[in-house]
Design a protein around this motif. Sequence first.
Motif, PDB file in Angstrom:
ATOM      1  N   LEU A   1      -8.666  12.900   1.770  1.00  9.38           N
ATOM      2  CA  LEU A   1      -8.085  11.559   1.824  1.00  9.38           C
ATOM      3  C   LEU A   1      -9.170  10.508   2.055  1.00  9.38           C
ATOM      4  O   LEU A   1      -9.174   9.445   1.425  1.00  9.38           O
ATOM      5  N   VAL A   2     -10.105  10.817   2.935  1.00  5.85           N
ATOM      6  CA  VAL A   2     -11.190   9.872   3.214  1.00  5.85           C
ATOM      7  C   VAL A   2     -12.027   9.662   1.965  1.00  5.85           C
ATOM      8  O   VAL A   2     -12.388   8.534   1.613  1.00  5.85           O
ATOM      9  N   VAL A   3     -12.319  10.773   1.265  1.00  6.24           N
ATOM     10  CA  VAL A   3     -13.110  10.671   0.034  1.00  6.24           C
ATOM     11  C   VAL A   3     -12.389   9.802  -0.991  1.00  6.24           C
ATOM     12  O   VAL A   3     -13.001   9.015  -1.704  1.00  6.24           O
ATOM     13  N   LEU A   4     -11.050   9.921  -1.040  1.00  5.86           N
ATOM     14  CA  LEU A   4     -10.283   9.219  -2.065  1.00  5.86           C
ATOM     15  C   LEU A   4      -9.906   7.795  -1.671  1.00  5.86           C
ATOM     16  O   LEU A   4      -9.292   7.092  -2.449  1.00  5.86           O
ATOM     17  N   LEU A   5     -10.273   7.409  -0.434  1.00  2.00           N
ATOM     18  CA  LEU A   5      -9.837   6.102   0.052  1.00  2.00           C
ATOM     19  C   LEU A   5     -10.290   4.956  -0.842  1.00  2.00           C
ATOM     20  O   LEU A   5      -9.507   4.045  -1.144  1.00  2.00           O
ATOM     21  N   ILE A   6     -11.528   5.020  -1.294  1.00  3.02           N
ATOM     22  CA  ILE A   6     -12.041   3.924  -2.139  1.00  3.02           C
ATOM     23  C   ILE A   6     -11.337   3.896  -3.496  1.00  3.02           C
ATOM     24  O   ILE A   6     -10.839   2.848  -3.908  1.00  3.02           O
ATOM     25  N   PRO A   7     -11.251   5.041  -4.213  1.00  3.52           N
ATOM     26  CA  PRO A   7     -10.493   4.998  -5.471  1.00  3.52           C
ATOM     27  C   PRO A   7      -9.054   4.529  -5.274  1.00  3.52           C
ATOM     28  O   PRO A   7      -8.544   3.751  -6.083  1.00  3.52           O
ATOM     29  N   ILE A   8      -8.410   4.961  -4.192  1.00  2.71           N
ATOM     30  CA  ILE A   8      -7.014   4.573  -3.978  1.00  2.71           C
ATOM     31  C   ILE A   8      -6.912   3.070  -3.767  1.00  2.71           C
ATOM     32  O   ILE A   8      -6.036   2.406  -4.329  1.00  2.71           O
ATOM     33  N   SER A   9      -7.839   2.496  -2.990  1.00  3.39           N
ATOM     34  CA  SER A   9      -7.724   1.054  -2.749  1.00  3.39           C
ATOM     35  C   SER A   9      -8.062   0.271  -4.012  1.00  3.39           C
ATOM     36  O   SER A   9      -7.503  -0.793  -4.257  1.00  3.39           O
ATOM     37  N   LEU A  10      -8.953   0.843  -4.844  1.00  2.51           N
ATOM     38  CA  LEU A  10      -9.251   0.227  -6.141  1.00  2.51           C
ATOM     39  C   LEU A  10      -7.992   0.181  -6.986  1.00  2.51           C
ATOM     40  O   LEU A  10      -7.639  -0.840  -7.597  1.00  2.51           O
ATOM     41  N   PHE A  11      -7.277   1.292  -7.022  1.00 12.26           N
ATOM     42  CA  PHE A  11      -6.030   1.371  -7.788  1.00 12.26           C
ATOM     43  C   PHE A  11      -4.999   0.413  -7.208  1.00 12.26           C
ATOM     44  O   PHE A  11      -4.317  -0.302  -7.926  1.00 12.26           O
ATOM     45  N   HIS A  12      -4.918   0.402  -5.881  1.00 14.68           N
ATOM     46  CA  HIS A  12      -3.915  -0.437  -5.218  1.00 14.68           C
ATOM     47  C   HIS A  12      -4.103  -1.897  -5.571  1.00 14.68           C
ATOM     48  O   HIS A  12      -3.138  -2.617  -5.827  1.00 14.68           O
ATOM     49  N   ARG A  13      -5.372  -2.331  -5.574  1.00 13.26           N
ATOM     50  CA  ARG A  13      -5.624  -3.744  -5.821  1.00 13.26           C
ATOM     51  C   ARG A  13      -5.073  -4.180  -7.163  1.00 13.26           C
ATOM     52  O   ARG A  13      -4.432  -5.212  -7.287  1.00 13.26           O
ATOM     53  N   TYR A  14      -5.300  -3.345  -8.184  1.00 16.61           N
ATOM     54  CA  TYR A  14      -4.797  -3.693  -9.507  1.00 16.61           C
ATOM     55  C   TYR A  14      -3.273  -3.583  -9.560  1.00 16.61           C
ATOM     56  O   TYR A  14      -2.583  -4.497  -9.980  1.00 16.61           O
ATOM     57  N   GLN A  15      -2.767  -2.450  -9.094  1.00 17.10           N
ATOM     58  CA  GLN A  15      -1.348  -2.158  -9.240  1.00 17.10           C
ATOM     59  C   GLN A  15      -0.483  -3.145  -8.453  1.00 17.10           C
ATOM     60  O   GLN A  15       0.562  -3.582  -8.904  1.00 17.10           O
ATOM     61  N   PHE A  16      -0.967  -3.499  -7.258  1.00 16.43           N
ATOM     62  CA  PHE A  16      -0.175  -4.393  -6.404  1.00 16.43           C
ATOM     63  C   PHE A  16      -0.040  -5.765  -7.061  1.00 16.43           C
ATOM     64  O   PHE A  16       1.033  -6.344  -7.103  1.00 16.43           O
ATOM     65  N   ARG A  17      -1.151  -6.252  -7.606  1.00 16.89           N
ATOM     66  CA  ARG A  17      -1.117  -7.545  -8.276  1.00 16.89           C
ATOM     67  C   ARG A  17      -0.155  -7.475  -9.458  1.00 16.89           C
ATOM     68  O   ARG A  17       0.627  -8.373  -9.711  1.00 16.89           O
ATOM     69  N   GLU A  18      -0.243  -6.348 -10.181  1.00 16.94           N
ATOM     70  CA  GLU A  18       0.595  -6.148 -11.350  1.00 16.94           C
ATOM     71  C   GLU A  18       2.083  -6.143 -10.966  1.00 16.94           C
ATOM     72  O   GLU A  18       2.914  -6.739 -11.636  1.00 16.94           O
ATOM     73  N   MET A  19       2.392  -5.470  -9.853  1.00 20.39           N
ATOM     74  CA  MET A  19       3.800  -5.338  -9.467  1.00 20.39           C
ATOM     75  C   MET A  19       4.339  -6.613  -8.860  1.00 20.39           C
ATOM     76  O   MET A  19       5.463  -7.018  -9.107  1.00 20.39           O
ATOM     77  N   GLU A  20       3.513  -7.268  -8.047  1.00 18.60           N
ATOM     78  CA  GLU A  20       3.982  -8.468  -7.380  1.00 18.60           C
ATOM     79  C   GLU A  20       4.125  -9.606  -8.374  1.00 18.60           C
ATOM     80  O   GLU A  20       4.971 -10.472  -8.220  1.00 18.60           O
ATOM     81  N   GLY A  21       3.272  -9.550  -9.415  1.00 18.98           N
ATOM     82  CA  GLY A  21       3.399 -10.531 -10.478  1.00 18.98           C
ATOM     83  C   GLY A  21       2.950 -11.920 -10.075  1.00 18.98           C
ATOM     84  O   GLY A  21       3.476 -12.903 -10.540  1.00 18.98           O
TER      85      GLY A  21
ATOM     86  N   GLY B   1       0.817  -1.208   0.000  1.00 13.02           N
ATOM     87  CA  GLY B   1       0.000   0.000   0.000  1.00 13.02           C
ATOM     88  C   GLY B   1       0.849   1.255   0.000  1.00 13.02           C
ATOM     89  O   GLY B   1       0.563   2.222  -0.699  1.00 13.02           O
ATOM     90  N   MET B   2       1.927   1.212   0.785  1.00 14.30           N
ATOM     91  CA  MET B   2       2.787   2.391   0.863  1.00 14.30           C
ATOM     92  C   MET B   2       3.600   2.588  -0.410  1.00 14.30           C
ATOM     93  O   MET B   2       4.139   3.655  -0.644  1.00 14.30           O
ATOM     94  N   VAL B   3       3.719   1.522  -1.215  1.00 16.26           N
ATOM     95  CA  VAL B   3       4.444   1.662  -2.477  1.00 16.26           C
ATOM     96  C   VAL B   3       3.517   2.154  -3.588  1.00 16.26           C
ATOM     97  O   VAL B   3       3.907   2.966  -4.417  1.00 16.26           O
ATOM     98  N   THR B   4       2.250   1.681  -3.570  1.00 12.54           N
ATOM     99  CA  THR B   4       1.367   2.080  -4.671  1.00 12.54           C
ATOM    100  C   THR B   4       0.676   3.418  -4.421  1.00 12.54           C
ATOM    101  O   THR B   4       0.450   4.163  -5.373  1.00 12.54           O
TER     102      THR B   4
END
Lengths: 383, 275, 302
Positions: C280-300, B103-106
């Motif tokens: 930040l609270v308002v953006l929490l949902i979009p950020i976690s949406l982005f994180h879910r995709y990006q994290f999977r992409e980065m971790e591979g 989370g802290m990276v993305t």
Amino acid sequence: MTETTTIAHPAGAGQPEPGSGGAAYIELVGVSKSFDGALAVNNVDLSIRKGELFALLGASGCGKSTLLRMLSGFEQPTSGDILLEGQSLTGLPANQRPFNMMFQSYALFPHMTVEQNLAFGLKQERMDKREIESRVGEMLERVQMSEYRKRKPDQLSGGQQQRIALARCLVKRPKLLLLDEPMGALDKKLRTRMQLEIANILESVGVTCVMVTHDQEEAMTMANRIAIMDGGRILQVGTPDEIYEQPNCRYTAEFIGSVNLFDGVIVDDEVDYVNIKSPQARNTLHIGHGISGFAGQPVSVAVRPEKIQISLQKPEQAFNCEAGEVDEIAYLGSHSVYHVKLGSGMDVLVTALNDERWAGERLTWQDKVWVYWDEHSAVVLTS
Amino acid sequence: MAQSPGIPRFSRICLSLGFFFLYAPMVVLIVYSFNASERVNIWAGFSTRWYGELFRDDAMMSAMWMSLRLAFATATVSVVFGTLAALVLTRVRNFRTKTLFGGMVTAPLVMPDVITGLSLLLLFVGMANTLGWPAERGFLTIWIAHVTFCMAFVTVVMSSRLRELDRSLEEAAMDLGASRLGTFFQITLPIITPALASGWLLAFTLSLDDLVIASFVAGPASTTLPMVVFSSVRLGLSPQVNALAALLILSVTAVGMLAYLMTLRDERRRQRQPG
Amino acid sequence: MKPAGRRWRLPGQHWLLVIPPYLWLLLFFLAPFAIVFKISLAESTIAQPPYTALYEYVNDVLTLRLSFSNYLFLLTDSLYFDAYVSSLRIAAISTLICLVIGYPIAYGIARAQGPMQSLLLMLVVLPSWTSFLIRIYAWMGILRNNGIINTVLMALGVVDEPVRMMNTELAVYIGIVYTYLPFLVLPLYSNLVKLDNRLLEAATDLGAGPVSRFLRITLPLSMGGVIAGCMLVFIPVVGEFVIPELLGGSETLMIGKVLWGEFFNNRDWPVASAVATVMLVVLLIPISLFHRYQFREMEGED
């Protein structure tokens, strides 16, 4: 996670296989490996002789790769031990083992020339520069790649890459060479040529070698001995013809080549013959040698398709002889494969050589035929 | 366009329009940077006078020097941290707080600049009050802020490269007797060097480009180039900024073309190989 | 069988790898949010630093002073609410515009071959390497009353007096789409380029036309890239300051501009912190949406 399997066989129990001449060079004693609780290799005992080419053969997921990675030192056994000339290798990481592995993808370093790739392993030993040069040159000579020494791996063909990958291992003069699916990255035509080429190089070097493959033809062509693996266990160890002619279980019989299996029970168990009754066969199945079984024991009788005769005339034998109808014919040039449906509904495969340009009696679909075989052609499987 | 039979016509039109939209404003900017007139929008003949004035503008020059040093320091450290983070993400098996780490990276990739800037400033003020450090805000605080968000971008670049890397290359090196560290320096590092270079360049440009975060965490004495440009642009168009923009665009284009030619050469060489 | 043991296990020497970036991010990325939240509960004073302490420890008594007045203030003054809503609206609309323009571009690049593909890709990325500020500045020159567009329009006699484009919401949209377009194209491209062309051939073979192929094969399979690209535009745009400041007029209300004003002009740090916290609270949902995709992409994984 912590597998507390006790070692079933005490050290020293890894007896040489029957019919062997040499003593054990590398021994695996009760080796098991589990990943997150799943057992990938289950209590394997194995002994490999000096100078032989040993193949681990099995379908994907049978544990053969894990076994190879434990030999190479990339994985440590969860329990059991691996010995080299009686010395335990446990805890010794890959970079300190005198074993080298040829990877399926060859893993040639793309940023180094052929020469640098070969020298890499020797440099890690801090060998003298001139010594490295002469050994690399000698090895390139042996694999006939001297004129490619300045090339990068991506400028070589698949077969050339493979020879370099092999040379890179051999130049280290390993005590054991490990081959992971050595032909896996080559197309079929090249494969046959390289199998012989590699086997010749290995023989001339005289290195002990363990290879992993899922291709039975490759194992039969290259290896002196083969171990059949399934579900993390070793089912049978033997020379290629032992494995083919005397399978010890259904899995081996079915894995190597094709086979017809009749399930039945022993009715007569004598010293020099066995009779077996199977619901799939009308007549008694007769085996011309004794087995260590008992009357009433459930067994399978395995008959290879090429050992079965097929004819329109009824043969003059009461045993090992069934009537049926030709259901399918696959014409394969040198030979044909006939699928014969027996009265019991069982499908029997028969191969027959097409050794005459025009056979007077050519079988066709729906022909009523007889299939029969010799009393020494079948094998009884008890498991 | 004959080489690209695979692109549908609709996409081709969109591509052309898209590129016109992206590049026309920059072309206009470059053209007007050679305008002799002081009134930016009235053409009064060709002149390089504003380039001369740009280089004589001390405030602009010292800010540029500051920004370049900052970008250099940021890129260098971001590449190290970003590569470490990418190694952790791609290579280390799950550990208990890996999700938090991820989370802290993305999150810095998308976090609005005003939030990052404000929060870091408040951290620095709080630390100065309780720990006495950092005593004053300037180069160091901007550098910390830039490393924090740039390393996330480097992590993206590096993790995609590391993921593609054939792991058996590293295993082969170990198998041939190299230590883990030796493997990293002799095999992994040389192979990922192009990615490291592009990660470094990315961090460099991101740092050079940042206005908002630097504005929050900079002290009164430190000014970066975007801050100078912003304050002069706010007052209206400025011919010096035109000259600066033209220089920037031309140098970036040169670097981009060079990178393109290099990949082209690599591809050509790869195509020439037999088999 | 590919053994599961190809990833290193912790612990080992690998924690050396984890510790430096981890600590850095904890200290300089995560901890600051706690401080923002803390200060959003303080009150503004004229002091150095310009906010009251949250707790006092005097005569063995710990006094905790939590002030919710900043949040109440945000609720009562409609300026803030309007700014949030208008930021979200502008961000949503410009994300949509970027998607409509960016999808065909990404698709076209993904379908291009060899050197052409690298060239197109570089042409998309190149502008984002030049200064963002400079690119906004370029539009100031184009959109002004005496800018290029108006000069041309008047010279052609299309209009008699300059069309006002600068300092309008239109200018803000142009600026946002112009600067953020590459951020949408890139993840979308890297997703689309993985699309197996044989799937489309199979769909054609099964009788699907171009529209149905796109809607039922390409689009669903590229959803991950669409989400990542959209979030890469939407989230930063919600907090955008420079574009509305330089291209927008007084009627363009955006929360990033409000925060900047509270902080730099009013020097009201607690209110600025409250604005940031709510954002930040308002953006929490979009950020976690982005994180879910990006994290999977980065971790591979897989």
